[in-house]
Scaffold this motif. Structure first.
Motif, mmCIF file in Angstrom:
data_model
loop_
_atom_site.group_PDB
_atom_site.id
_atom_site.type_symbol
_atom_site.label_atom_id
_atom_site.label_comp_id
_atom_site.label_asym_id
_atom_site.label_seq_id
_atom_site.Cartn_x
_atom_site.Cartn_y
_atom_site.Cartn_z
ATOM 1 N N GLU A 375 0.697 -1.383 -0.005
ATOM 2 C CA GLU A 375 0.170 -0.008 0.146
ATOM 3 C C GLU A 375 0.603 1.243 0.390
ATOM 4 O O GLU A 375 0.409 2.418 -0.347
ATOM 5 N N ASP A 376 2.360 0.967 0.942
ATOM 6 C CA ASP A 376 3.086 2.523 0.779
ATOM 7 C C ASP A 376 3.183 2.854 -0.131
ATOM 8 O O ASP A 376 3.261 4.001 -1.123
ATOM 9 N N ALA A 377 3.787 1.752 -1.494
ATOM 10 C CA ALA A 377 4.801 2.119 -2.909
ATOM 11 C C ALA A 377 3.071 2.315 -4.008
ATOM 12 O O ALA A 377 3.163 2.815 -4.661
ATOM 13 N N ILE A 378 1.768 2.079 -3.511
ATOM 14 C CA ILE A 378 1.022 2.221 -3.779
ATOM 15 C C ILE A 378 0.278 3.751 -3.720
ATOM 16 O O ILE A 378 0.186 4.313 -5.390
ATOM 17 N N LEU A 379 0.399 4.026 -2.413
ATOM 18 C CA LEU A 379 -0.670 5.324 -2.844
ATOM 19 C C LEU A 379 1.105 6.724 -2.511
ATOM 20 O O LEU A 379 0.896 6.891 -2.812
ATOM 21 N N LEU A 380 2.578 6.161 -2.906
ATOM 22 C CA LEU A 380 3.165 6.923 -3.726
ATOM 23 C C LEU A 380 3.163 7.318 -5.339
ATOM 24 O O LEU A 380 3.434 8.279 -5.304
ATOM 25 N N LEU A 381 2.624 6.154 -5.557
ATOM 26 C CA LEU A 381 2.078 6.052 -7.542
ATOM 27 C C LEU A 381 0.903 7.004 -7.413
ATOM 28 O O LEU A 381 0.773 7.656 -8.721
ATOM 29 N N ARG A 382 -0.248 7.024 -6.142
ATOM 30 C CA ARG A 382 -1.373 7.481 -6.438
ATOM 31 C C ARG A 382 -1.502 8.815 -6.685
ATOM 32 O O ARG A 382 -1.817 10.238 -7.043
ATOM 33 N N ASN A 383 0.020 9.452 -5.506
ATOM 34 C CA ASN A 383 -0.221 10.649 -4.914
ATOM 35 C C ASN A 383 0.883 11.642 -6.242
ATOM 36 O O ASN A 383 1.125 12.897 -6.005
ATOM 37 N N ASP A 384 1.852 10.871 -6.696
ATOM 38 C CA ASP A 384 2.813 11.397 -7.632
ATOM 39 C C ASP A 384 2.902 10.229 -9.115
ATOM 40 O O ASP A 384 3.687 9.733 -8.851
ATOM 41 N N PRO A 385 2.150 10.503 -9.718
ATOM 42 C CA PRO A 385 2.496 9.482 -10.789
ATOM 43 C C PRO A 385 3.696 10.032 -11.814
ATOM 44 O O PRO A 385 3.766 8.532 -12.831
ATOM 45 N N HIS A 386 3.940 11.053 -11.682
ATOM 46 C CA HIS A 386 5.116 11.145 -12.543
ATOM 47 C C HIS A 386 6.291 10.558 -12.431
ATOM 48 O O HIS A 386 7.121 9.511 -12.842
ATOM 49 N N ILE A 387 6.278 9.313 -11.430
ATOM 50 C CA ILE A 387 7.112 8.288 -11.142
ATOM 51 C C ILE A 387 7.325 7.009 -12.432
ATOM 52 O O ILE A 387 8.204 6.996 -12.371
ATOM 53 N N PHE A 388 6.074 7.283 -12.740
ATOM 54 C CA PHE A 388 6.209 6.920 -14.095
ATOM 55 C C PHE A 388 7.061 6.807 -14.790
ATOM 56 O O PHE A 388 7.465 6.089 -15.775
ATOM 57 N N SER A 389 7.449 7.960 -14.972
ATOM 58 C CA SER A 389 8.171 8.536 -15.978
ATOM 59 C C SER A 389 9.978 8.486 -15.911
ATOM 60 O O SER A 389 9.971 8.557 -16.943
ATOM 61 N N TYR A 390 9.918 8.075 -14.811
ATOM 62 C CA TYR A 390 11.563 7.734 -14.429
ATOM 63 C C TYR A 390 12.281 6.665 -14.990
ATOM 64 O O TYR A 390 11.429 5.222 -15.676
ATOM 65 N N SER A 391 13.247 6.983 -15.244
ATOM 66 C CA SER A 391 14.113 5.891 -15.354
ATOM 67 C C SER A 391 14.123 4.566 -14.338
ATOM 68 O O SER A 391 14.443 4.842 -13.505
ATOM 69 N N LEU A 392 13.926 3.145 -14.883
ATOM 70 C CA LEU A 392 14.060 2.015 -13.939
ATOM 71 C C LEU A 392 15.499 1.486 -13.789
ATOM 72 O O LEU A 392 16.168 1.510 -13.170
ATOM 73 N N GLU A 393 16.226 1.984 -15.124
ATOM 74 C CA GLU A 393 17.355 1.444 -15.329
ATOM 75 C C GLU A 393 18.413 2.665 -14.774
ATOM 76 O O GLU A 393 19.852 2.836 -14.283
ATOM 77 N N ASN A 394 18.091 3.936 -14.786
ATOM 78 C CA ASN A 394 19.294 5.141 -15.199
ATOM 79 C C ASN A 394 19.006 5.670 -13.632
ATOM 80 O O ASN A 394 19.834 6.268 -13.505
ATOM 81 N N ARG A 395 17.756 5.714 -12.912
ATOM 82 C CA ARG A 395 17.517 6.324 -11.640
ATOM 83 C C ARG A 395 17.027 5.328 -10.706
ATOM 84 O O ARG A 395 17.342 5.238 -9.572
ATOM 85 N N LEU A 396 15.922 5.007 -10.668
ATOM 86 C CA LEU A 396 15.093 4.375 -9.784
ATOM 87 C C LEU A 396 15.871 3.252 -9.498
ATOM 88 O O LEU A 396 16.485 2.898 -7.753
ATOM 89 N N LYS A 397 16.386 1.963 -9.997
ATOM 90 C CA LYS A 397 17.362 0.722 -9.715
ATOM 91 C C LYS A 397 18.928 1.201 -9.010
ATOM 92 O O LYS A 397 19.238 1.166 -7.686
ATOM 93 N N PRO A 398 19.240 2.440 -9.215
ATOM 94 C CA PRO A 398 20.468 2.806 -8.977
ATOM 95 C C PRO A 398 20.818 3.356 -7.835
ATOM 96 O O PRO A 398 21.368 3.351 -6.486
ATOM 97 N N ARG A 399 19.272 4.781 -6.913
ATOM 98 C CA ARG A 399 19.517 5.281 -6.380
ATOM 99 C C ARG A 399 18.692 4.321 -5.071
ATOM 100 O O ARG A 399 19.424 4.726 -4.350
#
Length: 434
Positions: A375-399
């Motif tokens: 639910e924490d991950a879902i809430l984060l995406l509901r509040n900020d759907p721009h997260i879907f625009s970020y690169s999985l390989e170049n931003r999210l995974k490395p961070r």
């Protein structure tokens, strides 16, 4: 039997042949070899006579065939229809061996498969009347050098618009390329792109077609030369549209249905030039109406969402728009259309993302990465759907990896920092924890 008048007519035509050409008119073994009409035609019409009766002519250049035989050859060899052959076999002299030789030359020169050759000839049968050494090769060589085309690029251009092979280099192709380059302020690279995307543009008359359309677009949409050049570079096929019956009606629809000002129309066309040629009754209006009803939006919110993502008016409702909404509603646990509209309203670009290759991967990664609940991950995406625009390989995974290495707990607050911090701020945070 052939009538006396027909024999006299043949003799008269033979007497008109140029001196020095040893032509001999002789009757074919079969008076009528027309597979389309197995009957002897003895019409009094001269045109009918030469079209339907099968005669062969020989000269020092070799044997010619009749119009009927030429039609049969084009139909059997390339799959042409009779309508496509109106211009290529009007003359009474057709030399099939030469045409077959040119077809083979084209196939080798452009590296065409048999099917590609057949399609090219069907689109422009008269190409086989052009001589390879004095017409075809000079034009191909000129295009390749002038536009810096590879063999593959040249093949695609000719396949899309073979009619250009019949144009004069000096009187048509080069002046038109020069006009486009100067008028639209194109460098060589963008000129090449325009011709690759829409080679048909070389068939348009400059003063009667191209210039009036460009002047209309500039005046109507308030674009300068550089801006109109960029628009045409993206969608050169716009110049194939009728400005009064198509372009103007689309602009009027944008203003009336979305309530746009002239400036807003200019901006939306700048972002999405194909809006000038999308079908209003079959595409844009149905999409606008569906979006408004599906998300229960007001006129102003519908207009605002479309202005932010004009592609909505072109995407398939069944294949793209509805599946995206259903996925978001299910995976983000959105219970009402108003909640769904709020998420899409924050980021209309969600409609443009692949469910399998983007949205699914992001949500699965966040759920697995977070040291908390789903639910924490879902809430984060509901509040900020721009997260879907970020690169999985170049931003999210490395961070996430850097955060874990720095000893951070990957909770809701940490994920907010991971997704929202700019590079400099994120690097500074990690550095301070090292």
């Amino acid at each position: 039997m052939v009538s006396t008048s027909s024999i006299l007519l043949i003799g008269f035509v033979a007497s008109l042949l140029p001196e020095g050409n040893a032509f001999h008119v002789k009757r074919s073994n079969k008076l009528c070899r027309n597979n389309f009409s197995n009957k002897l035609v003895t019409s009094s019409s001269t045109k009918h006579f030469f079209t339907e009766l099968s005669w062969k002519c020989t000269s020092e250049d070799g044997e010619y065939c009749s119009i009927t035989e030429a039609k049969e050859w084009f139909v059997e060899r390339f799959g042409c229809t009779l309508d496509q052959l109106g211009h290529v076999v009007r003359e009474s002299k057709v030399h099939l061996p030469k045409m077959e030789s040119r077809a083979k030359w084209l196939q080798d020169r452009l590296e065409l498969s048999e099917n590609e050759l057949n399609r090219l000839v069907r689109r422009f049968p008269s190409i086989l009347r052009l001589k390879s050494d004095t017409n075809l090769e000079p034009t191909l060589q000129y295009l390749q050098n002038r536009l810096d085309l590879s063999n593959s690029q040249l093949r695609k251009i000719i396949a899309r618009y073979p009619q250009m092979m019949g144009y004069s280099i000096n009187n048509n192709i080069e002046p038109k390329l020069r006009y486009l380059q100067n008028r639209l302020e194109l460098d060589d690279s963008r000129l090449k792109t325009v011709i690759q995307k829409y080679p048909n543009i070389l068939g348009y008359h400059v003063h009667e077609n191209l210039e009036p359309k460009l002047e209309y677009l500039q005046k109507r949409l308030q674009f300068n030369h550089t801006q109109i050049g960029k628009i045409i570079s993206q969608q050169p096929s716009i110049l194939g549209l009728a400005t009064d019956s198509k372009v103007e009606k689309n602009i009027e629809w944008l203003q009336q249905s979305l309530g746009l000002t002239n400036e807003e129309v200019r901006k939306i066309i700048w972002r999405q030039p194909p809006l000038l040629y999308y079908s209003v009754p079959n595409k844009m209006e149905p999409n606008r109406k569906w979006l408004q009803e599906r998300l229960e939006l007001s006129d102003s919110k519908t207009s605002n969402m479309i202005q932010r993502l004009p592609q909505i008016l072109a995407l398939s409702i069944d294949d793209k728009l509805e599946p995206t909404l259903e996925w978001l509603q299910h995976h983000l646990k959105l219970e009402s259309n108003s909640e769904l509209a709020l998420v899409i309203g924050k980021m209309p670009n969600l409609f443009g993302y692949s469910i399998e290759n983007k949205l699914e991967l992001i949500i699965v990664f966040l759920i697995e990465a977070i040291d908390g609940t789903e639910e924490d991950a879902i809430l984060l995406l509901r509040n900020d759907p721009h997260i879907f625009s970020y690169s999985l390989e170049n931003r999210l995974k490395p961070r996430v990896k850097e955060a874990k290495k720095a000893g951070l707990v990957i909770d809701h607050a940490c994920l907010m920092h991971i997704t929202r911090y700019k590079k400099e701020k994120w690097d500074s945070l990690i550095k301070s924890l090292s």
